[in-house]
Design a protein around this motif. Sequence first.
Motif, PDB file in Angstrom:
ATOM      1  N   ASP A   1       0.824  -1.211   0.000  1.00  0.00           N
ATOM      2  CA  ASP A   1       0.000   0.000   0.000  1.00  0.00           C
ATOM      3  C   ASP A   1       0.857   1.259   0.000  1.00  0.00           C
ATOM      4  O   ASP A   1       1.696   1.447   0.879  1.00  0.00           O
ATOM      5  CB  ASP A   1      -0.919   0.017   1.230  1.00  0.00           C
ATOM      6  N   PHE A   2       0.587   2.126  -0.974  1.00  0.00           N
ATOM      7  CA  PHE A   2       1.311   3.393  -1.070  1.00  0.00           C
ATOM      8  C   PHE A   2       0.692   4.452  -0.158  1.00  0.00           C
ATOM      9  O   PHE A   2      -0.533   4.525  -0.029  1.00  0.00           O
ATOM     10  CB  PHE A   2       1.255   3.918  -2.508  1.00  0.00           C
ATOM     11  N   HIS A   3       1.555   5.257   0.447  1.00  0.00           N
ATOM     12  CA  HIS A   3       1.099   6.412   1.218  1.00  0.00           C
ATOM     13  C   HIS A   3       1.891   7.615   0.734  1.00  0.00           C
ATOM     14  O   HIS A   3       3.108   7.557   0.642  1.00  0.00           O
ATOM     15  CB  HIS A   3       1.316   6.186   2.714  1.00  0.00           C
ATOM     16  N   HIS A   4       1.169   8.683   0.404  1.00  0.00           N
ATOM     17  CA  HIS A   4       1.809   9.857  -0.194  1.00  0.00           C
ATOM     18  C   HIS A   4       1.827  11.055   0.746  1.00  0.00           C
ATOM     19  O   HIS A   4       1.036  11.115   1.674  1.00  0.00           O
ATOM     20  CB  HIS A   4       1.071  10.228  -1.483  1.00  0.00           C
ATOM     21  N   PHE A   5       2.695  12.011   0.466  1.00  0.00           N
ATOM     22  CA  PHE A   5       2.841  13.232   1.281  1.00  0.00           C
ATOM     23  C   PHE A   5       2.918  12.872   2.761  1.00  0.00           C
ATOM     24  O   PHE A   5       2.190  13.414   3.589  1.00  0.00           O
ATOM     25  CB  PHE A   5       1.666  14.193   1.033  1.00  0.00           C
ATOM     26  N   VAL A   6       3.767  11.922   3.094  1.00  0.00           N
ATOM     27  CA  VAL A   6       3.833  11.426   4.467  1.00  0.00           C
ATOM     28  C   VAL A   6       4.705  12.342   5.338  1.00  0.00           C
ATOM     29  O   VAL A   6       5.840  12.636   4.988  1.00  0.00           O
ATOM     30  CB  VAL A   6       4.387   9.980   4.513  1.00  0.00           C
TER      31      VAL A   6
END
Lengths: 430, 160
Positions: B139-144
């Motif tokens: 699972d990708f998570h962006h602007f972390v």
Amino acid sequence: MAKQLYNQPSPLETRIVSKNFAIEGSETLDVYLANDGYKAFRKAQQMTPEAIIEEVKTSGLRGRGGAGFPTGLKWSFVPRNSPKPRVIVVNADESEPGTCKDRLLMEYDPHQMIEGILIAGLAVDAHKGYIYIRGEYRYLIDAMDRAIDEAYAKGYLGNSVAGTGFQFDLCTHSGAGAYECGEETALLDSIEGKRGIPRMKPPFPAVAGAWALPTLLNNVETFSAIPPIIRDGGAAFAALGTPKNGGTRLVCISGHVNKPGVYELPLGFPMMKAINEVAGGIPGGKKLKAVVPGGSSCPILRAEECDIPMDYDTLAKVGSMLGSGGMVVLDESTDMVRFALRIMKFYAHESCGWCIPCREGTTWLKKILQRFYEGQGRREDISLLGELSKNMLGRTFCALGDAAALPTISIVEKFTEDFEVYLARQEVLV
Amino acid sequence: MTFSPQLEERFAKMLTRYPEGRTRSAVVPMLMYAQDEVGAVTKELIEEVARRCRVTPLQVDEVVGYYSMLHRKPQGKFHVQVCTNISCLLVGGEELYEHAKKKLGVGHKQTTADGQFSLEEVECMGACSWAPAVEINYDFHHFVTPEKLDQLIDGLRKAQ
């Protein structure tokens, strides 16, 4: 509620391959068919293979994976009359730092790419295709599998594509984490179940590629551009760009900008306009320091070199490349020693070790840069970095050695002052 | 060795996709999918994949060392991958990785004592325009941000 995209589109875009992205359900075949889907395939079915290839040549389309080779010309190299069956391989191993566009094409419009593959199948008389997707993109492998299953179920893959009698089979193939496998011959070794090591050329993949069969290999975006080219004509696509640089491309803007994102821009779009208007400029009113124009392999440009149109030929003139469309923007606060070190850590990690100049070169460059970054640099290291890099150029099977050397040479030459700052700081300490 | 019915079905199909006599081609994808179910590329798995793809165990073994996503030892239930490559670096990727090390109390390619989390500093994963990026399993998570990462990790812990 409107569909949530990765980033807001810009009014300055020319949306051709991304035209369906914002449409609800764009990943389904029905929505694709309702939005010009398979018009191009039906048109191509009435054309001779030569005419299809001619149309692609007219479009001025150049490979969107990084090398920028004219697509129509590449297609014409595949021997249609070979006694061996031809195969199509899609390079979806997107891993050039700075590049994140193929993801969107597979997530939002998988059927556009499938149609592009089918048209290529007509052009080179191939009946089998493989989509090589990097392992990290598992959710996209699943998304492509769903799209392929749907296409089979509705008769757009299999024994008679769209009822035309043209037979074509397509499947995904998972990679497992290796930048090197984005290089086309290493990818071919990988698809054969081996370590991804580049091959000697010739023979080129068009003649002897996967399993020694004539292979047509293109990037995701290249295949995705085929349906609009055939549907609306190569000339219309070409007219969007500049001479010899046809059409539009997805530009991935990242780094120090207010609105990072993937934007579809015509070839020849002004670079400064892309930074300041499309991507909303640099945060905090800071000044531009440098731009990596097309992914980490491309020689870096100083701010004053960036007032140029973004097309393959102009970038070549200023000594860089448009690459894979990964444009990284650096503001004045960026430490170029740290930046160069991070690039080299990457290439040292990804070098497959097959060619000694690359294996040893990247490792030593990393060590020297690391030493510099830690405050142990020597004055002669500055020239040593450049010299070592230059000795790697053209001495490896694939382009990874050059990809590591070129940005380093440019950073050392164009930002010597950043290295000087480190040396001056050391002198103070002594 | 047998796998889940879904995986068995996938593998049966996979082996028919390549040209006649080219089952070796299935080695890498088969290892990728099987590793998720088995937990690691074990000696037994190598032998099984070799048998199914009609190659020698050595031919399977030699690819394991090449591909960075194939691992011989089990990772945490949640494998946290933090990108620090250039686009992420410019917007705090390296600081985020340092934060993750502290938060989880482990370093690069290490697993927490309870086996729940493992950490890896990874190369570009294709999320440059939405950096800094983290991938947890697939699972990708962006602007972390560090705060967002804390929430993600705490959320996964609680769900246990």
